[in-house]
Motif scaffolding. Structure first.
Motif, PDB file in Angstrom:
ATOM      1  N   ASN A   1       9.107  -8.308   5.977  1.00 20.57           N
ATOM      2  CA  ASN A   1       8.204  -8.798   4.944  1.00 20.57           C
ATOM      3  C   ASN A   1       8.519  -8.185   3.583  1.00 20.57           C
ATOM      4  O   ASN A   1       9.436  -7.364   3.445  1.00 20.57           O
ATOM      5  N   SER A   2       7.755  -8.581   2.572  1.00 19.69           N
ATOM      6  CA  SER A   2       8.035  -8.176   1.192  1.00 19.69           C
ATOM      7  C   SER A   2       7.822  -6.691   0.947  1.00 19.69           C
ATOM      8  O   SER A   2       8.321  -6.143  -0.043  1.00 19.69           O
TER       9      SER A   2
ATOM     10  N   GLY B   1      -6.881  -6.423   7.427  1.00 19.19           N
ATOM     11  CA  GLY B   1      -7.540  -7.341   6.510  1.00 19.19           C
ATOM     12  C   GLY B   1      -7.372  -6.950   5.057  1.00 19.19           C
ATOM     13  O   GLY B   1      -7.221  -7.810   4.177  1.00 19.19           O
ATOM     14  N   ARG B   2      -7.363  -5.660   4.785  1.00 17.77           N
ATOM     15  CA  ARG B   2      -7.275  -5.177   3.409  1.00 17.77           C
ATOM     16  C   ARG B   2      -5.836  -5.177   2.890  1.00 17.77           C
ATOM     17  O   ARG B   2      -5.593  -5.391   1.704  1.00 17.77           O
ATOM     18  N   PHE B   3      -4.884  -4.923   3.780  1.00 15.62           N
ATOM     19  CA  PHE B   3      -3.486  -4.811   3.351  1.00 15.62           C
ATOM     20  C   PHE B   3      -2.619  -5.811   4.127  1.00 15.62           C
ATOM     21  O   PHE B   3      -1.625  -5.451   4.749  1.00 15.62           O
ATOM     22  N   ARG B   4      -3.021  -7.060   4.046  1.00 20.18           N
ATOM     23  CA  ARG B   4      -2.400  -8.112   4.846  1.00 20.18           C
ATOM     24  C   ARG B   4      -0.896  -8.205   4.621  1.00 20.18           C
ATOM     25  O   ARG B   4      -0.129  -8.450   5.557  1.00 20.18           O
ATOM     26  N   GLU B   5      -0.436  -8.012   3.388  1.00 20.43           N
ATOM     27  CA  GLU B   5       0.992  -8.181   3.091  1.00 20.43           C
ATOM     28  C   GLU B   5       1.869  -7.140   3.788  1.00 20.43           C
ATOM     29  O   GLU B   5       3.075  -7.330   3.933  1.00 20.43           O
ATOM     30  N   TRP B   6       1.263  -6.025   4.230  1.00 21.47           N
ATOM     31  CA  TRP B   6       1.994  -4.982   4.946  1.00 21.47           C
ATOM     32  C   TRP B   6       2.119  -5.304   6.436  1.00 21.47           C
ATOM     33  O   TRP B   6       2.986  -4.755   7.124  1.00 21.47           O
TER      34      TRP B   6
ATOM     35  N   ARG C   1       3.422 -17.550  10.826  1.00 23.00           N
ATOM     36  CA  ARG C   1       3.076 -16.186  10.453  1.00 23.00           C
ATOM     37  C   ARG C   1       2.851 -15.329  11.691  1.00 23.00           C
ATOM     38  O   ARG C   1       2.298 -15.792  12.691  1.00 23.00           O
ATOM     39  N   HIS C   2       3.275 -14.102  11.608  1.00 23.51           N
ATOM     40  CA  HIS C   2       3.061 -13.138  12.687  1.00 23.51           C
ATOM     41  C   HIS C   2       2.397 -11.894  12.109  1.00 23.51           C
ATOM     42  O   HIS C   2       2.755 -11.440  11.020  1.00 23.51           O
ATOM     43  N   GLN C   3       1.461 -11.328  12.833  1.00 28.54           N
ATOM     44  CA  GLN C   3       0.894 -10.030  12.482  1.00 28.54           C
ATOM     45  C   GLN C   3       1.661  -8.944  13.224  1.00 28.54           C
ATOM     46  O   GLN C   3       1.786  -8.994  14.450  1.00 28.54           O
TER      47      GLN C   3
ATOM     48  N   ARG D   1       0.737   0.631   4.687  1.00 31.57           N
ATOM     49  CA  ARG D   1      -0.497   1.034   3.999  1.00 31.57           C
ATOM     50  C   ARG D   1      -1.696   0.972   4.955  1.00 31.57           C
ATOM     51  O   ARG D   1      -1.818   0.056   5.754  1.00 31.57           O
ATOM     52  N   THR D   2      -2.570   1.966   4.847  1.00 32.13           N
ATOM     53  CA  THR D   2      -3.811   1.996   5.619  1.00 32.13           C
ATOM     54  C   THR D   2      -4.972   2.364   4.704  1.00 32.13           C
ATOM     55  O   THR D   2      -4.776   2.681   3.523  1.00 32.13           O
ATOM     56  N   THR D   3      -6.172   2.345   5.229  1.00 34.28           N
ATOM     57  CA  THR D   3      -7.347   2.736   4.459  1.00 34.28           C
ATOM     58  C   THR D   3      -7.344   4.221   4.126  1.00 34.28           C
ATOM     59  O   THR D   3      -8.116   4.681   3.290  1.00 34.28           O
ATOM     60  N   GLN D   4      -6.482   4.989   4.800  1.00 31.64           N
ATOM     61  CA  GLN D   4      -6.395   6.439   4.574  1.00 31.64           C
ATOM     62  C   GLN D   4      -5.253   6.816   3.642  1.00 31.64           C
ATOM     63  O   GLN D   4      -5.022   7.993   3.393  1.00 31.64           O
TER      64      GLN D   4
END
Length: 219
Positions: free
Chosen positions: A95-96, A158-163, A172-174, A215-218
């Motif tokens: 991914n980007s 949800g917050r850092f979807r592009e990661w 699309r794959h998660q 990236r994470t919330t922490q």
């Protein structure tokens, strides 16, 4: 109690003085755990014993690291080699947020990690028998000295979807699982994450992220 503590200290000292790092299944590690169970220690003492065992629980792959120290390949070159070697078992769809030429200092580890994904992990995913996440973590640790994490929180994704998303084969794959080594406090050459997912339909691993850290919330 003093006799037992002395016995544990002696066993631990022998472990730390061992000329080679030990396998997690080495009986000497089991001996330390067994001694700990004979006495009602407080949590701090248990943690110290666990730390000793953990520090020694490295593998044959780690002992081979010195022989691979002169590996001059880049991570990108390893990707190219493994893309050919494991075609049909691994698909690279970075991914980007990925860095294909990420400057990790031990490309031979990256190669072993890709090999593990294409063999041990893939076999576990296609086998009708259940394989625990802990067994997979231990297997990867023995193979490359890395860790395995199977999931990421819905809040983080949800917050850092592009990661945590990539595109492969028209959809699309998660990429919620990752393998890696080191942490975000280390320099790039000493820490790496490879984010991936299992494509059940095609029975292959889709690798969607390579870099120091997702990236994470922490962070």
């Amino acid at each position: 109690l003093p006799r037992m503590l002395g016995k544990i200290d002696t066993t631990a000292a022998a472990l730390l003085a061992a000329p080679h790092r030990l396998s997690p299944r080495d009986p000497r590690l089991a001996a330390v755990a067994g001694l700990a169970d004979e006495v009602d220690f407080d949590p701090a003492t248990h943690a110290s014993i666990a730390a000793i065992a953990d520090a020694e629980a490295f593998t044959e792959a780690e002992r081979a690291e010195a022989a691979s120290a002169r590996d001059t390949r880049t991570v990108g070159q390893v990707i190219d080699e493994c893309n050919d070697r494991w075609a049909g078992k691994i698909a690279f769809a970075l991914n980007s947020r990925s860095d294909r030429d990420y400057p990790y200092a031990r490309p031979h580890e990256v190669e072993r990690a890709f090999d593990w994904l294409a063999t041990t992990y893939r076999d576990a995913m296609t086998d009708s028998r259940s394989v625990s996440h802990e067994d997979l973590h231990l297997s990867l640790r023995e193979t490359a000295g890395w860790h395995f994490r199977p999931l990421q929180s819905a809040t983080t994704v949800g917050r850092f979807r592009e990661w945590y998303e990539c595109s492969w084969n028209g959809r699309r794959h998660q990429v919620l699982s990752h393998i890696g080594r080191g942490d975000t406090k280390r320099m790039a050459e000493n820490a790496i994450r490879i984010g991936f997912t299992w494509d059940r339909e095609h029975e292959l691993i889709v690798i969607g992220f390579i870099g120091q850290h997702q990236r994470t919330t922490q962070s």
